[in-house]
Write a protein that holds these residues in place. Sequence first.
Motif, PDB file in Angstrom:
ATOM      1  N   THR A 181      -8.504  -9.092   1.233  1.00  0.00           N
ATOM      2  CA  THR A 181      -8.384  -9.188   2.685  1.00  0.00           C
ATOM      3  C   THR A 181      -7.490  -8.071   3.239  1.00  0.00           C
ATOM      4  OG1 THR A 181      -6.620 -10.803   2.329  1.00  0.00           O
ATOM      5  CG2 THR A 181      -8.810 -11.662   2.802  1.00  0.00           C
ATOM      6  N   ALA A 182      -6.451  -7.684   2.475  1.00  0.00           N
ATOM      7  CA  ALA A 182      -5.589  -6.581   2.913  1.00  0.00           C
ATOM      8  C   ALA A 182      -6.356  -5.269   2.912  1.00  0.00           C
ATOM      9  CB  ALA A 182      -4.358  -6.489   2.018  1.00  0.00           C
ATOM     10  N   SER A 183      -7.244  -5.084   1.935  1.00  0.00           N
ATOM     11  CA  SER A 183      -8.087  -3.883   1.908  1.00  0.00           C
ATOM     12  C   SER A 183      -9.054  -3.874   3.087  1.00  0.00           C
ATOM     13  CB  SER A 183      -8.868  -3.809   0.593  1.00  0.00           C
ATOM     14  OG  SER A 183      -8.007  -3.668  -0.511  1.00  0.00           O
ATOM     15  N   GLY A 184      -9.634  -5.042   3.381  1.00  0.00           N
ATOM     16  CA  GLY A 184     -10.547  -5.131   4.518  1.00  0.00           C
ATOM     17  C   GLY A 184      -9.841  -4.884   5.837  1.00  0.00           C
ATOM     18  N   GLU A 185      -8.577  -5.288   5.913  1.00  0.00           N
ATOM     19  CA  GLU A 185      -7.822  -5.115   7.148  1.00  0.00           C
ATOM     20  C   GLU A 185      -7.631  -3.640   7.478  1.00  0.00           C
ATOM     21  OE1 GLU A 185      -4.163  -7.577   9.004  1.00  0.00           O
ATOM     22  OE2 GLU A 185      -3.659  -6.411   7.225  1.00  0.00           O
ATOM     23  N   VAL A 186      -7.313  -2.824   6.473  1.00  0.00           N
ATOM     24  CA  VAL A 186      -7.101  -1.397   6.752  1.00  0.00           C
ATOM     25  C   VAL A 186      -8.424  -0.709   7.093  1.00  0.00           C
ATOM     26  CG1 VAL A 186      -7.350  -0.500   4.382  1.00  0.00           C
ATOM     27  CG2 VAL A 186      -5.793   0.612   5.981  1.00  0.00           C
ATOM     28  N   VAL A 187      -9.541  -1.209   6.574  1.00  0.00           N
ATOM     29  CA  VAL A 187     -10.854  -0.684   6.973  1.00  0.00           C
ATOM     30  C   VAL A 187     -11.091  -0.966   8.455  1.00  0.00           C
ATOM     31  CG1 VAL A 187     -13.338  -0.844   6.618  1.00  0.00           C
ATOM     32  CG2 VAL A 187     -11.808  -0.911   4.650  1.00  0.00           C
ATOM     33  N   LEU A 188     -10.791  -2.200   8.888  1.00  0.00           N
ATOM     34  CA  LEU A 188     -10.951  -2.555  10.306  1.00  0.00           C
ATOM     35  C   LEU A 188     -10.052  -1.703  11.192  1.00  0.00           C
ATOM     36  CD1 LEU A 188     -11.094  -6.466  10.201  1.00  0.00           C
ATOM     37  CD2 LEU A 188     -12.982  -4.879  10.496  1.00  0.00           C
ATOM     38  N   MET A 189      -8.819  -1.488  10.763  1.00  0.00           N
ATOM     39  CA  MET A 189      -7.900  -0.661  11.543  1.00  0.00           C
ATOM     40  C   MET A 189      -8.467   0.727  11.784  1.00  0.00           C
ATOM     41  SD  MET A 189      -4.318  -1.596   9.647  1.00  0.00           S
ATOM     42  CE  MET A 189      -3.590  -3.236   9.710  1.00  0.00           C
ATOM     43  N   THR A 190      -9.000   1.326  10.719  1.00  0.00           N
ATOM     44  CA  THR A 190      -9.498   2.702  10.806  1.00  0.00           C
ATOM     45  C   THR A 190     -10.745   2.787  11.672  1.00  0.00           C
ATOM     46  OG1 THR A 190      -8.627   3.079   8.577  1.00  0.00           O
ATOM     47  CG2 THR A 190     -10.169   4.699   9.436  1.00  0.00           C
TER      48      THR A 190
END
Length: 382
Positions: A262-271
Amino acid sequence: MAVMSRNDLLLFLGFTIVVLAMPIWLHPFGAAYPDLLQRFMIYGIFAVGFNILFGLTGYLSFGHAAFFGVGSYAAVWSFKLLSLDAIPAMIFAIVISGLFALIIGYVSLRRSGIYFSILTLAFAQMSYNLAYSVLTPITNGETGLQLTLNDPRYLDRALFEAAPGQPVPTLLGQSLGGFAGFYFCAGFLILAFFIAQRITSSPFGMMLKGIKSNQTRMNYTGFNTKPYTLAAFVISGMYAGLAGALLAVTDPLAGAERMQWTASGEVVLMTILGGAGTLVGPVIGAWLIKYFENIFSAINENILHRFFDFLPDGVDNVLVAISSKFVGEGWFLTLGLVFVLIVVFLPGGIMEGVRRIAHLFDRSRSSPTKPGKATPHPQPAE
């Protein structure tokens, strides 16, 4: 290294001023307290580093949380074994996360596209599960790694007397709590942004953009693209490790949950939300998501009733009943709607909207102002 262009210099100075003035301009939005400001800085660094890989080369990693978690563990171990000073912890975390990224990148970059993404996700999940089970002596499992009074801290004990009370990270003996911690993290974000800016405008950055545009064509022209993609992967992993170390400085605890998918997915969403491939976009995306997570999630029905208090009784109850679904525990719904609207209407993220607005102003300034003055039409060449 080439001298910065005027536009790059103005962008860097503007970004620096905005970051350092955040306690002032975020105060009306209720987000000017140190803990949240520190997270704005930390996840801004995380997003800037991820953008070096995804935004410049087009390689989508679903496993960057592994480097984020490794950076946290490395920083806490530095606090436990060496010193409570933050600088050695930062260096140690960057080196360890870079080596870890080198190993994972060397294997994962043998594939591209969705296969690369799945490989990085698999490595991240393996790291997460190892932190919970096999590597418990290093990670302390579910409890997480934290500082204790009995930690050896060889460097500190050799040079200084042990300070009384619970050990906390410092910078040259000064506490990093409150706004001091914010400005410490802000300095690293500004430095990280500057390095990313220089990478983007360098020949190395041009190569990464060429890989994103058409890697096959570059291979046919004789360029070996693998060292470039691996270098981008390692640099991106080091950024993630730095962000994880800063999180350990502000909250001296390292847990396996920081390595979840989920932390990896969060940074994808941020970008994507801010604008992949842009310098400022990923930072804006990180700030927006953290604002929703910390401010919108704290809004409850009592706050909504006070907000709609000026309306008639029946109307305000209806509006509170509707809006309450989008705040508090429902803040994910608001974020999801924002993300859908951005992707549908602004595929390039928030920065595409900024560019469109700037283009409209440019057109209005360049249009003729005198009525009756005909716009000249280009004449065909004779």
